[in-house]
Design a protein around this motif. Structure first.
Motif, PDB file in Angstrom:
ATOM      1  N   ALA A   1       0.811  -1.221   0.000  1.00 22.68           N
ATOM      2  CA  ALA A   1       0.000   0.000   0.000  1.00 22.68           C
ATOM      3  C   ALA A   1       0.845   1.271   0.000  1.00 22.68           C
ATOM      4  N   ALA A   2       2.164   1.168  -0.137  1.00 17.29           N
ATOM      5  CA  ALA A   2       3.048   2.334  -0.018  1.00 17.29           C
ATOM      6  C   ALA A   2       2.653   3.494  -0.927  1.00 17.29           C
ATOM      7  N   PRO A   3       2.383   3.302  -2.236  1.00 20.63           N
ATOM      8  CA  PRO A   3       2.067   4.449  -3.097  1.00 20.63           C
ATOM      9  C   PRO A   3       0.791   5.188  -2.700  1.00 20.63           C
ATOM     10  N   ALA A   4      -0.088   4.541  -1.930  1.00 18.76           N
ATOM     11  CA  ALA A   4      -1.349   5.186  -1.543  1.00 18.76           C
ATOM     12  C   ALA A   4      -1.197   6.066  -0.300  1.00 18.76           C
ATOM     13  N   PHE A   5      -0.034   6.020   0.355  1.00 21.26           N
ATOM     14  CA  PHE A   5       0.172   6.778   1.578  1.00 21.26           C
ATOM     15  C   PHE A   5       0.528   8.228   1.274  1.00 21.26           C
ATOM     16  N   GLU A   6       0.093   9.126   2.158  1.00 22.81           N
ATOM     17  CA  GLU A   6       0.674  10.451   2.220  1.00 22.81           C
ATOM     18  C   GLU A   6       1.953  10.356   3.047  1.00 22.81           C
TER      19      GLU A   6
ATOM     20  N   LEU B   1       3.758  10.561  -4.679  1.00 30.10           N
ATOM     21  CA  LEU B   1       5.008  10.995  -4.059  1.00 30.10           C
ATOM     22  C   LEU B   1       5.808   9.800  -3.551  1.00 30.10           C
ATOM     23  N   VAL B   2       5.132   8.855  -2.899  1.00 25.27           N
ATOM     24  CA  VAL B   2       5.818   7.678  -2.366  1.00 25.27           C
ATOM     25  C   VAL B   2       5.900   6.620  -3.452  1.00 25.27           C
ATOM     26  N   ARG B   3       7.093   6.149  -3.704  1.00 24.98           N
ATOM     27  CA  ARG B   3       7.306   5.117  -4.725  1.00 24.98           C
ATOM     28  C   ARG B   3       7.243   3.719  -4.136  1.00 24.98           C
TER      29      ARG B   3
END
Length: 288
Positions: free
Chosen positions: A20-25, A56-58
């Motif tokens: 779920a990393a790319p979905a995080f702020e 922003l998060v890859r």
């Protein structure tokens, strides 16, 4: 927020965060990693790319004693301030690896500072006494108003649809027992309690999935966040609050009844969505 569970639970949490990393702020991701994995250091790096990325998060990788957080930002990203000929230097067989190491050190420091500035009140290096500052600012914002409560609930429940509105509530208040010849109209009541209408606020949380991304039931997760984060922040606020969780997935599905032909499949009548009352009353005061 407790530390990561040991064993298989810890590995499952790492895998869930990586997926779920790319979905995080970025502030939420950093806060989660520091709270659940305090024994590991965070290392920031930029994703080498010549194209713009949608998030922003890859990626997040759990490597040994540290956690690598890759961002679509920094000295190696498409928005780098470095001149274009650095791409040729990175590709040089002799100078490239050494230059990459130097840039990686600068990238980590710059991106770590950027992550801290996205949530400055969480960093004592940037804001002294952040807890006192948050408390004072929240008090000035009138925590009993729908606008401030809406902001608070959206911060605590970013995954859910949040609606906050004024509403009338029925509240039971103690009253003297009615006695013949001594009762005063409007003051005494049968049973020692009286129901009166009081102005209050309804906070409605709406979810389309019964479980969170960590496979926890939303009823349990929403109630835990409420008592851990929302109610302590509202301690002492003069507000009668009711918090409802509306679960659309639990009972509101349309189900196809048996086999049928295209365009003629009969649908079962859907039931209303489940509504759970998470809390009703005044927020408790902090213990002295």
């Amino acid at each position: 927020m407790p530390n990561a569970p040991p064993g298989a639970g810890r590995v499952a949490l790492e895998e869930a965060i990586s997926r779920a990393a790319p979905a995080f702020e970025l502030p939420a991701l950093v806060a989660l990693l520091r709270a659940r994995f305090p024994d590991r250091t965070l290392r920031f790096r930029s994703h080498p790319s010549l194209a713009l990325e949608p998030t922003l998060v890859r990626a997040v990788e759990f490597v040994g004693d540290h956690i690598a957080v890759t961002l679509n930002l920094g000295l190696r990203a498409v928005t780098t301030p470095l001149p274009s000929y650095f791409q040729e230097l990175f590709a040089h067989p002799q100078a490239g690896p050494a230059l990459e190491g130097i840039v990686a050190l600068a990238d980590h420091r710059l991106l770590a500072d950027h992550a801290d500035t996205r949530a400055p009140v969480e960093n004592e290096r940037l804001v002294p006494r952040p807890r006192s500052l948050r408390s004072s600012a929240f008090t000035l914002a009138r925590p009993s108003s729908p606008m401030t409560l809406g902001w608070l609930f959206r911060k605590v429940y970013p995954e859910l649809e949040v609606s906050v509105r004024r509403a009338g509530h029925e509240r039971r208040l103690p009253a003297p027992d009615a006695r013949i010849g001594q009762a005063t109209l409007g003051i005494s009541a049968l049973g020692g309690e009286a129901e009166v209408s009081v102005p209050g606020i309804d906070a409605i949380l709406v979810t389309d999935a019964s479980r969170t991304w960590t496979n926890e039931p939303w009823t349990r997760e929403a109630r835990a966040r409420l008592f851990d984060h929302v109610l302590p922040a509202l301690s002492g606020a003069a507000v009668h609050l009711r918090v409802l969780l509306v679960d659309h997935e639990a009972s509101g599905k349309l189900i196809v009844r048996g086999p049928g032909e295209l365009g003629w499949d009969p649908l079962a009548k859907s039931r209303p969505s489940e509504i759970h009352t998470l809390f009703e009353g005044r927020p408790p005061d902090r213990p002295a």
